[in-house]
Motif scaffolding. Structure first.
Motif, PDB file in Angstrom:
ATOM      1  N   PRO A 100       2.185   8.867   7.528  1.00 39.80           N
ATOM      2  CA  PRO A 100       2.335   7.779   8.497  1.00 39.80           C
ATOM      3  C   PRO A 100       1.994   8.216   9.924  1.00 39.80           C
ATOM      4  O   PRO A 100       2.227   9.354  10.316  1.00 39.80           O
ATOM      5  N   TYR A 101       1.451   7.270  10.700  1.00 36.49           N
ATOM      6  CA  TYR A 101       1.122   7.484  12.108  1.00 36.49           C
ATOM      7  C   TYR A 101       1.640   6.319  12.928  1.00 36.49           C
ATOM      8  O   TYR A 101       1.730   5.187  12.446  1.00 36.49           O
ATOM      9  N   SER A 102       1.967   6.606  14.202  1.00 38.19           N
ATOM     10  CA  SER A 102       2.448   5.569  15.114  1.00 38.19           C
ATOM     11  C   SER A 102       1.258   4.876  15.772  1.00 38.19           C
ATOM     12  O   SER A 102       0.106   5.276  15.580  1.00 38.19           O
ATOM     13  N   GLU A 103       1.548   3.865  16.595  1.00 36.17           N
ATOM     14  CA  GLU A 103       0.478   3.163  17.306  1.00 36.17           C
ATOM     15  C   GLU A 103      -0.250   4.086  18.278  1.00 36.17           C
ATOM     16  O   GLU A 103      -1.418   3.897  18.569  1.00 36.17           O
ATOM     17  N   LYS A 104       0.463   5.095  18.785  1.00 44.17           N
ATOM     18  CA  LYS A 104      -0.135   6.044  19.730  1.00 44.17           C
ATOM     19  C   LYS A 104      -0.963   7.109  19.020  1.00 44.17           C
ATOM     20  O   LYS A 104      -1.541   7.969  19.668  1.00 44.17           O
ATOM     21  N   GLY A 105      -0.980   7.112  17.704  1.00 47.80           N
ATOM     22  CA  GLY A 105      -1.734   8.089  16.943  1.00 47.80           C
ATOM     23  C   GLY A 105      -0.952   9.353  16.634  1.00 47.80           C
ATOM     24  O   GLY A 105      -1.517  10.322  16.139  1.00 47.80           O
ATOM     25  N   GLU A 106       0.355   9.365  16.914  1.00 48.96           N
ATOM     26  CA  GLU A 106       1.187  10.530  16.619  1.00 48.96           C
ATOM     27  C   GLU A 106       1.584  10.504  15.155  1.00 48.96           C
ATOM     28  O   GLU A 106       1.907   9.456  14.609  1.00 48.96           O
ATOM     29  N   GLN A 107       1.573  11.683  14.531  1.00 50.24           N
ATOM     30  CA  GLN A 107       2.008  11.763  13.139  1.00 50.24           C
ATOM     31  C   GLN A 107       3.517  11.568  13.089  1.00 50.24           C
ATOM     32  O   GLN A 107       4.256  12.127  13.886  1.00 50.24           O
ATOM     33  N   LEU A 108       3.975  10.766  12.138  1.00 48.13           N
ATOM     34  CA  LEU A 108       5.397  10.504  11.974  1.00 48.13           C
ATOM     35  C   LEU A 108       5.914  11.243  10.751  1.00 48.13           C
ATOM     36  O   LEU A 108       5.206  11.386   9.756  1.00 48.13           O
ATOM     37  N   VAL A 109       7.138  11.708  10.832  1.00 51.20           N
ATOM     38  CA  VAL A 109       7.767  12.416   9.726  1.00 51.20           C
ATOM     39  C   VAL A 109       9.198  11.916   9.566  1.00 51.20           C
ATOM     40  O   VAL A 109       9.744  11.283  10.457  1.00 51.20           O
ATOM     41  N   TYR A 110       9.781  12.232   8.422  1.00 50.83           N
ATOM     42  CA  TYR A 110      11.157  11.836   8.128  1.00 50.83           C
ATOM     43  C   TYR A 110      12.053  13.065   8.231  1.00 50.83           C
ATOM     44  O   TYR A 110      11.717  14.128   7.711  1.00 50.83           O
TER      45      TYR A 110
ATOM     46  N   GLN B 113      13.499   4.317  17.258  1.00 46.95           N
ATOM     47  CA  GLN B 113      12.677   4.973  16.248  1.00 46.95           C
ATOM     48  C   GLN B 113      11.254   4.441  16.327  1.00 46.95           C
ATOM     49  O   GLN B 113      11.038   3.245  16.520  1.00 46.95           O
ATOM     50  N   PRO B 114      10.276   5.323  16.172  1.00 48.38           N
ATOM     51  CA  PRO B 114       8.888   4.853  16.156  1.00 48.38           C
ATOM     52  C   PRO B 114       8.622   4.052  14.885  1.00 48.38           C
ATOM     53  O   PRO B 114       9.317   4.192  13.889  1.00 48.38           O
ATOM     54  N   GLU B 115       7.617   3.204  14.953  1.00 47.93           N
ATOM     55  CA  GLU B 115       7.251   2.387  13.795  1.00 47.93           C
ATOM     56  C   GLU B 115       5.928   2.871  13.224  1.00 47.93           C
ATOM     57  O   GLU B 115       5.068   3.361  13.944  1.00 47.93           O
TER      58      GLU B 115
ATOM     59  N   ARG C 139       0.822  -1.206   0.000  1.00 51.39           N
ATOM     60  CA  ARG C 139       0.000   0.000   0.000  1.00 51.39           C
ATOM     61  C   ARG C 139       0.857   1.257   0.000  1.00 51.39           C
ATOM     62  O   ARG C 139       0.709   2.136   0.834  1.00 51.39           O
ATOM     63  N   ASN C 140       1.816   1.311  -0.926  1.00 52.26           N
ATOM     64  CA  ASN C 140       2.712   2.456  -1.117  1.00 52.26           C
ATOM     65  C   ASN C 140       3.585   2.773   0.091  1.00 52.26           C
ATOM     66  O   ASN C 140       4.066   3.874   0.244  1.00 52.26           O
ATOM     67  N   THR C 141       3.763   1.829   0.992  1.00 50.68           N
ATOM     68  CA  THR C 141       4.646   2.012   2.133  1.00 50.68           C
ATOM     69  C   THR C 141       5.797   1.037   1.996  1.00 50.68           C
ATOM     70  O   THR C 141       5.594  -0.157   1.799  1.00 50.68           O
ATOM     71  N   LEU C 142       7.009   1.550   2.099  1.00 51.18           N
ATOM     72  CA  LEU C 142       8.199   0.719   1.997  1.00 51.18           C
ATOM     73  C   LEU C 142       8.426  -0.009   3.305  1.00 51.18           C
ATOM     74  O   LEU C 142       8.469   0.597   4.362  1.00 51.18           O
ATOM     75  N   TYR C 143       8.557  -1.322   3.244  1.00 50.28           N
ATOM     76  CA  TYR C 143       8.868  -2.118   4.412  1.00 50.28           C
ATOM     77  C   TYR C 143      10.255  -2.693   4.237  1.00 50.28           C
ATOM     78  O   TYR C 143      10.567  -3.273   3.211  1.00 50.28           O
TER      79      TYR C 143
END
Length: 131
Positions: free
Chosen positions: A75-85, A64-66, A37-41
C-alpha cells in the motif's frame, strides 16, 4: 369478491416478506468485510460515545494515513509514501495486514519512515527484500 380480497392479502403478504428479506440482507451485508482488488475496506461506522467525547474535549489522536493505491500488494499513501502495518507489541512492520507472523490482531497503518523511526524491522514473511 371474496377471491379478490384473498388475492390482495396474498400479494401484500408476499410484498412484506420480500421487504423483510431485503432488510435482513442489508443488515447482514453491512457487518461483513468488503474487499476490492485484495484490499480490505472498512465501511465507516458511526462514532461511539467515547469518540464523540474525545472530539468534543479536543483530545487529538494521530491521524492514520489512508491507502491511495497499491503496487504489487504494497500500500501507498496519496503522497507516494509506502504504508506499513504495525502494532505496539510486535518488533516487525508488515506490508500485509493479515500476515501470519503478526503478533497482534490490532494493526495500525503508518508510513514506513515512522515505523523505522520507532525501531521496527521488516517482517521476514511479508516484506519484500530491498534487493
Amino acid at each position: 369478491m371474496k377471491q379478490d380480497q384473498t388475492d390482495r392479502i396474498a400479494w401484500i403478504s408476499i410484498l412484506i416478506c420480500a421487504c423483510g428479506i431485503v432488510c435482513a440482507f442489508l443488515i447482514y451485508d453491512a457487518a461483513q468485510p468488503h474487499y476490492y482488488r485484495n484490499t480490505l475496506y472498512v465501511l465507516e461506522q458511526s462514532q461511539t460515545a467515547e469518540d464523540q467525547e474525545n472530539t468534543a474535549t479536543g483530545a487529538a489522536e494521530k491521524e492514520q494515513p489512508e491507502i491511495a493505491y497499491t503496487v504489487d500488494g504494497i500500500p501507498y499513501s496519496e503522497k507516494g509514501e509506502q504504508l506499513v502495518y504495525v502494532s505496539s507489541d510486535d518488533a516487525y512492520y508488515h506490508t500485509n495486514a493479515h500476515c501470519y507472523a503478526r503478533r497482534s490482531d490490532t494493526m495500525e497503518l503508518t508510513t514506513l519512515g515512522d515505523a523505522l523511526a520507532s525501531g521496527k524491522k521488516p517482517c521476514p514473511l511479508c516484506c519484500p527484500d530491498p534487493e
